[in-house]
Design a protein around this motif. Structure first.
Motif, mmCIF file in Angstrom:
data_model
loop_
_atom_site.group_PDB
_atom_site.id
_atom_site.type_symbol
_atom_site.label_atom_id
_atom_site.label_comp_id
_atom_site.label_asym_id
_atom_site.label_seq_id
_atom_site.Cartn_x
_atom_site.Cartn_y
_atom_site.Cartn_z
ATOM 1 N N PHE A 172 0.802 -1.241 -0.427
ATOM 2 C CA PHE A 172 0.479 -0.282 -0.518
ATOM 3 C C PHE A 172 0.882 1.447 -0.213
ATOM 4 O O PHE A 172 0.366 2.803 -0.510
ATOM 5 C CB PHE A 172 -0.704 -0.254 1.119
ATOM 6 C CG PHE A 172 -2.228 -1.483 1.869
ATOM 7 C CD1 PHE A 172 -2.567 -0.626 0.392
ATOM 8 C CD2 PHE A 172 -2.216 -2.226 2.023
ATOM 9 C CE1 PHE A 172 -3.817 -2.067 0.338
ATOM 10 C CE2 PHE A 172 -3.037 -3.469 1.816
ATOM 11 C CZ PHE A 172 -3.871 -3.317 0.900
ATOM 12 N N LYS A 173 2.409 1.173 0.526
ATOM 13 C CA LYS A 173 2.429 2.183 0.647
ATOM 14 C C LYS A 173 3.117 2.781 -0.577
ATOM 15 O O LYS A 173 2.913 3.749 -1.277
ATOM 16 C CB LYS A 173 3.921 2.172 1.392
ATOM 17 C CG LYS A 173 4.942 3.228 1.202
ATOM 18 C CD LYS A 173 6.572 2.899 2.576
ATOM 19 C CE LYS A 173 7.354 4.503 2.655
ATOM 20 N NZ LYS A 173 8.299 3.587 3.755
ATOM 21 N N SER A 174 3.941 1.466 -1.406
ATOM 22 C CA SER A 174 3.701 2.079 -3.278
ATOM 23 C C SER A 174 2.784 2.532 -3.568
ATOM 24 O O SER A 174 2.788 3.475 -4.765
ATOM 25 C CB SER A 174 4.461 0.754 -3.525
ATOM 26 O OG SER A 174 5.740 0.392 -2.621
ATOM 27 N N LEU A 227 -9.648 -0.096 2.189
ATOM 28 C CA LEU A 227 -8.567 -1.467 2.579
ATOM 29 C C LEU A 227 -8.068 -1.400 3.834
ATOM 30 O O LEU A 227 -7.799 -2.802 4.045
ATOM 31 C CB LEU A 227 -8.088 -2.229 1.064
ATOM 32 C CG LEU A 227 -8.615 -2.108 -0.263
ATOM 33 C CD1 LEU A 227 -7.847 -2.706 -1.402
ATOM 34 C CD2 LEU A 227 -9.783 -3.438 -0.114
ATOM 35 N N GLN A 228 -7.196 -0.567 3.576
ATOM 36 C CA GLN A 228 -7.056 -0.362 5.538
ATOM 37 C C GLN A 228 -7.092 0.183 6.400
ATOM 38 O O GLN A 228 -6.872 0.087 7.785
ATOM 39 C CB GLN A 228 -5.509 0.700 5.282
ATOM 40 C CG GLN A 228 -4.140 0.454 3.911
ATOM 41 C CD GLN A 228 -3.258 1.448 3.765
ATOM 42 O OE1 GLN A 228 -3.799 2.452 2.645
ATOM 43 N NE2 GLN A 228 -1.952 0.884 4.520
ATOM 44 N N LEU A 241 -7.253 5.471 -4.807
ATOM 45 C CA LEU A 241 -6.697 6.330 -3.429
ATOM 46 C C LEU A 241 -7.897 5.605 -2.395
ATOM 47 O O LEU A 241 -7.158 5.506 -1.490
ATOM 48 C CB LEU A 241 -6.349 7.411 -3.869
ATOM 49 C CG LEU A 241 -4.864 7.893 -2.870
ATOM 50 C CD1 LEU A 241 -4.134 7.034 -3.056
ATOM 51 C CD2 LEU A 241 -4.738 9.519 -2.861
ATOM 52 N N GLY A 242 -9.068 6.319 -2.504
ATOM 53 C CA GLY A 242 -9.769 5.753 -1.633
ATOM 54 C C GLY A 242 -10.029 4.680 -1.149
ATOM 55 O O GLY A 242 -10.484 4.379 -0.328
ATOM 56 N N LYS A 243 -10.242 3.700 -2.143
ATOM 57 C CA LYS A 243 -10.478 2.932 -2.035
ATOM 58 C C LYS A 243 -9.196 1.538 -1.281
ATOM 59 O O LYS A 243 -8.981 0.790 -0.364
ATOM 60 C CB LYS A 243 -10.861 1.898 -3.316
ATOM 61 C CG LYS A 243 -12.204 1.950 -3.731
ATOM 62 C CD LYS A 243 -12.447 0.835 -5.037
ATOM 63 C CE LYS A 243 -13.784 0.796 -5.934
ATOM 64 N NZ LYS A 243 -13.620 0.908 -7.207
ATOM 65 N N SER A 249 -13.696 -4.109 3.037
ATOM 66 C CA SER A 249 -13.233 -5.268 2.386
ATOM 67 C C SER A 249 -13.834 -4.512 0.689
ATOM 68 O O SER A 249 -14.559 -6.158 0.063
ATOM 69 C CB SER A 249 -12.767 -6.802 3.045
ATOM 70 O OG SER A 249 -14.484 -6.702 2.753
ATOM 71 N N MET A 250 -13.232 -3.979 -0.110
ATOM 72 C CA MET A 250 -13.677 -3.754 -0.747
ATOM 73 C C MET A 250 -13.469 -4.291 -2.333
ATOM 74 O O MET A 250 -12.012 -3.986 -2.516
ATOM 75 C CB MET A 250 -14.171 -2.093 -1.590
ATOM 76 C CG MET A 250 -14.829 -1.387 -0.456
ATOM 77 S SD MET A 250 -15.064 -0.044 -1.211
ATOM 78 C CE MET A 250 -15.728 0.555 -2.882
ATOM 79 N N GLN A 251 -13.629 -4.784 -3.127
ATOM 80 C CA GLN A 251 -13.424 -6.237 -4.454
ATOM 81 C C GLN A 251 -13.107 -5.267 -4.879
ATOM 82 O O GLN A 251 -13.866 -3.872 -5.330
ATOM 83 C CB GLN A 251 -13.366 -7.154 -5.019
ATOM 84 C CG GLN A 251 -14.421 -8.053 -3.255
ATOM 85 C CD GLN A 251 -13.145 -8.321 -2.776
ATOM 86 O OE1 GLN A 251 -12.097 -9.465 -4.041
ATOM 87 N NE2 GLN A 251 -12.845 -9.032 -1.616
#
Length: 529
Positions: free
Chosen positions: A147-149, A176-177, A170-172, A477-479
């Motif tokens: 997620f950082k990259s 997820l985090q 970016l929002g998704k 946990s959006m796909q």
């Protein structure tokens, strides 16, 4: 004299420059314009025939013909063949970043995300300022859980060129985090950049609903409906919000509009069913919920609601069936085990009911209702010592909720039953967490009841489950679908695939009205359907 003039005319005609013949295109590029014309018209059969002729003449050396043939292969679902053709294009023209982007895109569609990242990095070396490469790199890193990259490349893409799709990814990623607040900030920036994007507005409204900020949620959902009155996502969310606040008729009107756009939507029929449940029209509720279950048999919320409605109608065998199915899909939810225990209690299976209650308590750490129902069950079984332990645990959870939030409100039935239980156990009839006001009458009724000398059953357990609204819950946990990546066409414009819902001619009233007529004729039965 005449002869001299004729000679001069002939000489001047000879000196005039003759029009030059149009230069012929090289054989490699001669039919490119025709290939492009048929491709953008989506006349793929004719396009493939022209490509075949062109490749035959050029012995497979025409880069553009191979490129378009690979695009058509991808549209037909032949991803591996398209990858091989794009690799051929990259060999013919290794300096083209477009060829490398298409190779990476095919690798991404095949699920080879790490290989796609390597090829995208090669393309980035050829073109440093291509937002599409940065965006797609961010999407690939999301799939590899880096997620950082992902955040770094998506932010770089926004610096190069702001796009709605990049904001959404970016929002998704933040969702997820589990960082809802950060996701809301991203979506707010996206709405400022693109205030008429209904997808962004409705998503932001759903996030505010998840946080319980209903005023802001209603504002953004209303804006989405202003720009697109038929936006079914916003309609479902707004209807769900009204349904949560008990305004079932207005919610049904909203759902009726949504039914024209998405007549085969499981969340739509689930919410319609729970509206009927709120209006105590249980047969109509079951009719709509069973349709939702037919459309989405593995949605645990629908099964939960079916179990709850059957439990309310005292059809315990059917309730057991649906609750068991929901537990198989959602084995970590304590309320499901609690309701299953209620059904088992009424089916005279005390041993399994006790096991179900114990499982519910292991999974739950905050809901006092589980301990209250278990206490009622144990009291009716004659185990006063265990009953007292569950009653004390219930009080501990209540105290914790009140300490965490001064605005905590409890269900009047829960308060009344807790006070009756306290009186029966002789541990105090008035609980300090029962508030005056709208709950005062139930508190007075329960406090006036005196414990009898002999143990009396407290009646059936309180089956107070919360109705689940599919549209109201915004899953963290959006796909992420493969359509989130950008696919470039020969004209260099970004092709962003969109999800298409199946269409049907049915609407809400088609199932709701027959259900109403059945309800008038039939009475709820104690046996399973």
């Amino acid at each position: 004299m005449a002869d001299d003039t004729m000679k001069t005319d002939v000489s001047t005609d000879l000196k005039k420059p003759r029009p030059k013949k149009a230069p012929e295109l090289p054989i490699l590029e001669r039919r490119n314009w025709l290939i492009h014309l048929h491709y953008i018209r989506k006349d793929y059969e004719t396009c493939k025939a022209i490509i075949k002729e062109q490749l035959h003449e050029t012995q497979g050396m025409c880069e553009y013909a191979v490129y378009v043939q690979a695009l058509i292969m991808r549209l037909e679902g032949k991803i591996q063949q398209s990858l091989e053709l794009f690799q051929s294009c990259a060999i013919l023209n290794p300096k083209s970043s477009d060829n490398l982007k298409q190779v990476a895109r095919s690798l991404f569609l095949l699920g080879k995300h790490k290989a796609a990242i390597e090829v995208y990095n090669e393309a980035a070396c050829l073109n440093h300022k291509d937002w599409e490469i940065s965006h797609n790199l961010g999407v690939c890193y999301i799939y590899t859980k880096d997620f950082k990259s992902a955040e770094e490349h998506l932010n770089l893409a926004l610096q190069l060129n702001k796009h709605d799709l990049t904001y959404m990814m970016l929002g998704k990623m933040h969702l997820l985090q589990g960082d809802t607040e950060k996701a809301i900030e991203i979506y707010k920036s996206a709405v400022e950049f693109s205030p008429e994007n209904t997808e962004l507005l409705s998503t932001l409204g759903l996030l505010y609903m998840q946080l319980g900020k209903y005023q802001k949620a209603f504002e953004h959902l209303g804006n989405a409906l202003t720009y697109d009155p038929n936006n079914f996502k916003a309609i479902l969310a707004a209807g769900s919000m009204m349904q949560t606040h008990g305004d079932f008729d207005v919610a049904m009107n909203k759902y009726r509009v949504a039914a024209y756009a998405i007549p085969e939507s499981p969340p739509l029929w689930n919410n319609i069913g729970m509206c009927f449940f709120g209006k105590k029209k249980y047969v109509a509720a079951i009719s709509c919920l069973k349709r939702a279950n037919y459309l989405s048999p593995f949605d645990w919320k629908i099964l939960y609601n079916l179990g709850l409605v059957h439990l309310t109608m005292q059809q315990y065998a059917s309730a057991f069936h649906f609750l068991s199915a929901a537990i198989n899909l959602q084995p970590r939810m304590s309320e499901l085990y609690m309701l299953l225990a209620v059904a088992l209690t009424n089916l005279d299976d005390a041993d399994n009911a006790r096991r179900s209650y114990e499982q519910a308590i292991q999974l739950d750490e905050s809901n006092p209702l589980v301990n209250l129902n278990f206490a009622v069950f144990l009291y009716n079984q004659g185990d006063k010592k265990a009953t007292l332990l569950q009653y004390q645990e219930m009080e501990r959870k209540v105290h914790a909720q009140v300490d965490n939030s001064s605005n905590t409100e409890f269900d009047p039935e829960l308060i009344e039953m807790a006070q009756k239980m306290g009186a029966a156990l002789q541990v105090g009839e008035n609980l300090y967490w029962s508030k005056p006001g709208k709950d005062a009458k139930s508190s007075q009724r329960s406090s006036s009841s005196k414990p009898s000398s002999s143990q009396q059953p407290l009646g059936t357990n309180q089956a107070l489950g919360q109705a689940m609204s599919s549209a109201a819950g915004y899953s963290k946990s959006m796909q992420i679908t493969t359509g989130s990546e950008v696919d470039s066409a020969p004209s260099a414009s970004a092709d962003v695939p969109r999800d298409v819902e199946d269409q049907d001619e049915n609407e809400v009233e088609a199932a709701a009205e027959p259900a109403k007529r059945k309800e008038k004729r039939s009475k709820p039965k104690a046996a399973a359907e």
